[in-house]
Scaffold this motif. Structure first.
Motif, PDB file in Angstrom:
ATOM      1  N   ASN A   1       0.874  -1.171   0.000  1.00  9.24           N
ATOM      2  CA  ASN A   1       0.000   0.000   0.000  1.00  9.24           C
ATOM      3  C   ASN A   1       0.914   1.225   0.000  1.00  9.24           C
ATOM      4  N   GLU A   2       1.187   1.749  -1.176  1.00  9.00           N
ATOM      5  CA  GLU A   2       2.171   2.814  -1.306  1.00  9.00           C
ATOM      6  C   GLU A   2       1.728   4.103  -0.621  1.00  9.00           C
ATOM      7  N   ALA A   3       0.441   4.338  -0.561  1.00  9.39           N
ATOM      8  CA  ALA A   3      -0.041   5.546   0.113  1.00  9.39           C
ATOM      9  C   ALA A   3       0.323   5.517   1.588  1.00  9.39           C
TER      10      ALA A   3
END
Length: 397
Positions: free
Chosen positions: A371-373
């Motif tokens: 989950n890059e966010a």
């Protein structure tokens, strides 16, 4: 396929920071748009330096190459700068890049990595956790055998069939040393209280961090044998497996080691000397997934078992799962409790833990997506390393 680009993430692990202060992730992308993730477990240099090392190694060895050529890419990286020897910093970043290549390969072939390494052997993976304090509890928890025993009972009620604890005290850059009488008494009390609390419902995993001399480790082991621990972890420092082998020959407790070792060559010495019968490779340090598979094969020939080590983030955890799923000599998997909390937040879909067991994903590649966010929202800006050792002698002083 050709590898085109790399992106790195240095992620702060918020309190209580189980698994370390930060995680270092990489994301590789091919020209055809397939992305793979990896994670480096390295503690010698600051994480921003480690990320830069990964970018440098990618540019010199991996960029423009076929990610399916993992053996060739590994050998080229291993020999960079006229080295051709185990190097813990190189192996950390190489592990992350190799792991990401396997993720890409699995996605391209629409298969989980374990299917590409011999197929599924273990559909459920027995797991263990450290005894961790509840939110709000202070560090005194780690020195309290009664609270630890109560926590062990709770973990057993959740489904865990093994718990780990390390009451022998700190570790120092001046180790090895003799254990103090106070710490040996405390270690014995921990084992007694936890064994009394869980009975035969859970194995006791006795952790140390290479603090002791051979004679000191023997003195401690003699006190612990009556509680029948599943292992005595890293009783002496990792440099000389010949010394650790003396401890292994002395005690009936199985010796486990490997979190600070890298490559098949260092693990070969452990096996050849008889230093340990349980190997604990960390796939973010050992050299990656294929290197760990080779180590598992060597261990199989020595009737030794594999218990993948984890004190880092969820991507190494996913790689550990891929290895454990496809080897016949798997023993047990380290988890961070049930892989909840921040470990779960970092993934788009959390790792599957059910009643004491991890269930290998059927998704292609490593079976997880970063989950890059969340990763970008937690940058690490401290100068402290992943773990610290005391800078002065410990023990009798």
């Amino acid at each position: 396929m050709q590898l085109e680009s790399i992106q790195t993430f240095v992620v702060a692990n918020p309190p209580p920071s189980f698994g370390g202060r930060y995680f270092v992730f990489v994301k590789l992308r091919t020209r055809c748009g397939i992305e793979g993730i990896g994670e480096a477990y390295t503690a010698t240099f600051g994480p921003q330096v480690v990320a830069a090392m990964a970018e440098d190694l990618f540019a010199r060895v991996f960029q423009g190459e076929d990610p399916m050529q993992t053996e060739t890419l590994w050998r080229r990286a291993y020999g960079e700068g006229f080295s051709l020897r185990p190097d813990i910093s190189l192996m950390g970043v190489l592990s992350a890049l190799e792991m990401a290549c396997w993720d890409i390969t699995g996605k391209a072939l629409e298969q989980p990595v374990y299917k590409l390494l011999g197929g599924l052997v273990n559909p459920r993976l027995r797991s263990y956790t450290y005894l961790y304090p509840d939110p709000g509890e202070d560090e005194s928890f780690y020195g309290d055998p009664d609270r630890s025993a109560a926590r062990a009972v709770r973990y057993v009620e959740e489904g865990f069939t093994a718990v780990k604890f390390d009451p022998v005290g700190g570790y120092s850059v001046f180790d090895p040393r003799q254990p103090t009488l106070e710490r040996m008494d405390m270690s014995e009390r921990f084992c007694a209280r936890i064994r009394e609390a869980v009975g035969d419902k859970a194995d006791l995993l006795f952790g140390t961090h290479g603090q002791f001399t051979v004679s000191g480790a023997k003195r401690l082991a003699r006190r612990l044998e009556r509680y029948d621990p599943l292992w005595f972890e890293e009783p002496t420092p990792p440099e000389r497996p010949e010394a650790m082998a003396e401890v292994a020959r002395y005690t009936c407790i199985p010796v486990a080691t490997g979190e600070r070792l890298c490559t098949k060559y260092e693990f070969a010495r452990v096996l050849e000397t008889g230093a340990a019968s349980i190997l604990q490779p960390n796939l973010g340090r050992v050299g990656g997934i294929l290197e760990a598979k080779k180590i598992a094969g060597m261990a199989e020939a020595h009737y030794a078992q594999i218990a993948p080590h984890l004190y880092c983030g969820p991507v190494v955890a996913a790689a550990n799962i891929q290895l454990a799923a496809c080897i016949p000599n798997f023993l047990i998997l380290e988890s961070i409790q049930q892989f909840g909390g921040f470990h779960a937040q970092l993934l788009k879909k959390p790792l599957q833990w059910e009643g004491g067991y991890v269930i290998p994903s059927k998704e292609p590649g490593l079976g997880v997506e970063l989950n890059e966010a969340v990763a970008l929202a937690h940058p690490y800006d401290s100068t402290r390393l992943h773990l610290d050792m005391a800078q002065h002698p410990l023990g009798y002083y």
